[in-house]
Design a protein around this motif. Sequence first.
Motif, short mmCIF file in Angstrom:
data_model
loop_
_atom_site.label_atom_id
_atom_site.label_comp_id
_atom_site.label_asym_id
_atom_site.label_seq_id
_atom_site.Cartn_x
_atom_site.Cartn_y
_atom_site.Cartn_z
N ILE A 1 -21.51 -34.07 -30.91
CA ILE A 1 -20.61 -32.93 -30.74
C ILE A 1 -19.40 -33.21 -31.63
CG2 ILE A 1 -19.18 -31.62 -29.13
CD1 ILE A 1 -21.11 -32.69 -26.90
N ALA A 2 -19.13 -32.28 -32.54
CA ALA A 2 -18.02 -32.46 -33.48
C ALA A 2 -17.30 -31.13 -33.71
CB ALA A 2 -18.54 -33.00 -34.81
N PRO A 3 -16.00 -31.18 -33.98
CA PRO A 3 -15.28 -29.94 -34.29
C PRO A 3 -15.69 -29.40 -35.66
CG PRO A 3 -13.82 -31.83 -34.51
CD PRO A 3 -15.12 -32.34 -33.98
N VAL A 4 -15.74 -28.08 -35.76
CA VAL A 4 -16.03 -27.45 -37.05
C VAL A 4 -14.86 -26.63 -37.55
CG1 VAL A 4 -18.54 -27.43 -36.89
CG2 VAL A 4 -17.26 -25.53 -35.94
N SER A 5 -13.91 -26.33 -36.66
CA SER A 5 -12.67 -25.69 -37.08
C SER A 5 -11.57 -26.13 -36.13
CB SER A 5 -12.80 -24.16 -37.07
OG SER A 5 -12.96 -23.68 -35.76
N VAL A 6 -10.33 -26.11 -36.62
CA VAL A 6 -9.19 -26.60 -35.86
C VAL A 6 -8.17 -25.48 -35.74
CG1 VAL A 6 -7.35 -28.33 -35.80
CG2 VAL A 6 -9.61 -28.93 -36.70
N SER A 7 -7.56 -25.37 -34.56
CA SER A 7 -6.51 -24.39 -34.32
C SER A 7 -5.25 -25.12 -33.89
CB SER A 7 -6.91 -23.43 -33.20
OG SER A 7 -8.10 -22.80 -33.49
N ALA A 8 -4.10 -24.54 -34.18
CA ALA A 8 -2.83 -25.11 -33.73
C ALA A 8 -2.60 -24.70 -32.29
CB ALA A 8 -1.69 -24.61 -34.60
N THR A 9 -1.90 -25.53 -31.53
CA THR A 9 -1.56 -25.18 -30.16
C THR A 9 -0.34 -24.27 -30.17
OG1 THR A 9 -0.17 -27.13 -29.91
CG2 THR A 9 -2.48 -27.33 -29.24
N ALA A 10 -0.07 -23.69 -29.02
CA ALA A 10 1.05 -22.76 -28.91
C ALA A 10 2.39 -23.42 -29.26
CB ALA A 10 1.11 -22.17 -27.50
N ASN A 11 2.56 -24.65 -28.89
CA ASN A 11 3.83 -25.34 -29.18
C ASN A 11 3.71 -26.28 -30.37
OD1 ASN A 11 2.29 -27.31 -28.04
ND2 ASN A 11 3.60 -27.64 -26.25
N ASN A 12 2.62 -26.19 -31.11
CA ASN A 12 2.38 -26.99 -32.32
C ASN A 12 2.49 -28.49 -32.08
OD1 ASN A 12 1.80 -24.82 -34.00
ND2 ASN A 12 3.97 -24.44 -34.37
N VAL A 13 2.18 -28.95 -30.88
CA VAL A 13 2.24 -30.37 -30.58
C VAL A 13 1.07 -31.10 -31.23
CG1 VAL A 13 2.17 -32.10 -28.74
CG2 VAL A 13 3.48 -29.99 -28.44
N ALA A 14 -0.15 -30.60 -30.99
CA ALA A 14 -1.34 -31.23 -31.56
C ALA A 14 -2.39 -30.16 -31.78
CB ALA A 14 -1.86 -32.31 -30.63
N PRO A 15 -3.15 -30.27 -32.84
CA PRO A 15 -4.22 -29.29 -33.06
C PRO A 15 -5.34 -29.47 -32.04
CG PRO A 15 -4.30 -31.01 -34.71
CD PRO A 15 -3.07 -31.26 -33.89
N ILE A 16 -6.06 -28.38 -31.76
CA ILE A 16 -7.21 -28.45 -30.87
C ILE A 16 -8.43 -27.88 -31.61
CG2 ILE A 16 -5.88 -28.29 -28.73
CD1 ILE A 16 -6.67 -25.30 -28.65
N ALA A 17 -9.59 -28.21 -31.12
CA ALA A 17 -10.81 -27.71 -31.75
C ALA A 17 -10.93 -26.22 -31.48
CB ALA A 17 -12.03 -28.44 -31.23
N GLY A 18 -11.06 -25.41 -32.54
CA GLY A 18 -11.26 -23.97 -32.39
C GLY A 18 -12.73 -23.68 -32.11
N ALA A 19 -13.60 -24.40 -32.76
CA ALA A 19 -15.04 -24.29 -32.53
C ALA A 19 -15.63 -25.68 -32.71
CB ALA A 19 -15.67 -23.31 -33.51
N SER A 20 -16.72 -25.90 -32.02
CA SER A 20 -17.39 -27.20 -32.11
C SER A 20 -18.85 -26.98 -32.44
CB SER A 20 -17.25 -27.97 -30.80
OG SER A 20 -15.90 -28.24 -30.53
N ARG A 21 -19.52 -28.05 -32.81
CA ARG A 21 -20.93 -27.99 -33.18
C ARG A 21 -21.69 -29.07 -32.43
NH1 ARG A 21 -22.04 -27.69 -39.33
NH2 ARG A 21 -21.57 -25.53 -38.79
N LEU A 22 -22.76 -28.65 -31.76
CA LEU A 22 -23.70 -29.59 -31.14
C LEU A 22 -24.88 -29.74 -32.08
CD1 LEU A 22 -24.89 -31.31 -28.87
CD2 LEU A 22 -25.71 -29.21 -27.81
N THR A 23 -25.16 -30.96 -32.48
CA THR A 23 -26.25 -31.25 -33.40
C THR A 23 -27.24 -32.21 -32.74
OG1 THR A 23 -24.73 -31.05 -35.27
CG2 THR A 23 -26.82 -32.16 -35.70
N ILE A 24 -28.51 -31.91 -32.88
CA ILE A 24 -29.57 -32.80 -32.37
C ILE A 24 -30.53 -33.11 -33.51
CG2 ILE A 24 -31.48 -33.07 -30.72
CD1 ILE A 24 -30.05 -31.07 -28.90
N THR A 25 -30.86 -34.40 -33.66
CA THR A 25 -31.83 -34.84 -34.66
C THR A 25 -32.98 -35.54 -33.97
OG1 THR A 25 -30.08 -35.13 -36.30
CG2 THR A 25 -32.16 -36.25 -36.75
N VAL A 26 -34.18 -35.20 -34.40
CA VAL A 26 -35.40 -35.78 -33.83
C VAL A 26 -36.24 -36.36 -34.96
CG1 VAL A 26 -37.47 -35.31 -32.46
CG2 VAL A 26 -35.38 -34.04 -32.01
N GLN A 27 -36.69 -37.59 -34.79
CA GLN A 27 -37.63 -38.22 -35.72
C GLN A 27 -39.03 -37.98 -35.18
OE1 GLN A 27 -36.83 -39.82 -38.62
NE2 GLN A 27 -38.99 -40.10 -39.08
#
Length: 171
Positions: free
Chosen positions: A91-117
């Motif tokens: 699970i990893a962020p794919v876009s970042v958004s600023a918070t309302a008070n600009n303290v720290a960015p948060i993930a705007g969207a995330s991506r779930l990836t699964i790999t199978v051999q």
Amino acid sequence: MKKLPVLLLVVIGVLFLGPSCTVKLGGALIPANMKTIHVDFFENNAALVVNNLSTQFTEALKSRIRNTTKLAIVTGDADATMSGSITDYNIAPVSVSATANNVAPIAGASRLTITVQVKYVNTLAKKDNFDESFTKFENFSGDINTQEQTLIADINKQLTEDIFNKAFANW
């Protein structure tokens, strides 16, 4: 009158050559003499482990084969075998958004990836054998806990489609 010999040749060709060819079912090219397949349990070897992922993936793959072919899924010796493991769950962020008070960015969207051999062994047509990784992902917003099982089901459907096509549709 000239069409009768051509039609007769086609009928003879279907009757005598047909049984030695492949059977096409729902886009799949399965050798006519292939009757059974064994699907091993796909163990989750990813760093991030979801308790039921192995079972869900293995059952999704069996269902795809069962619902699309006339192959019998067996334990033990079979005309073909699928085995492998889940090698990545991420699970990893794919876009970042600023918070309302600009303290720290948060993930705007995330991506779930699964790999199978997957290792596919066709004892009837060794040229169709393969051993390769398949990766699919889904993007999501919000909390993973409320969406995780739905995302896993969607990704499993994509993965099993790709694996099935590689084994039986020769792409």
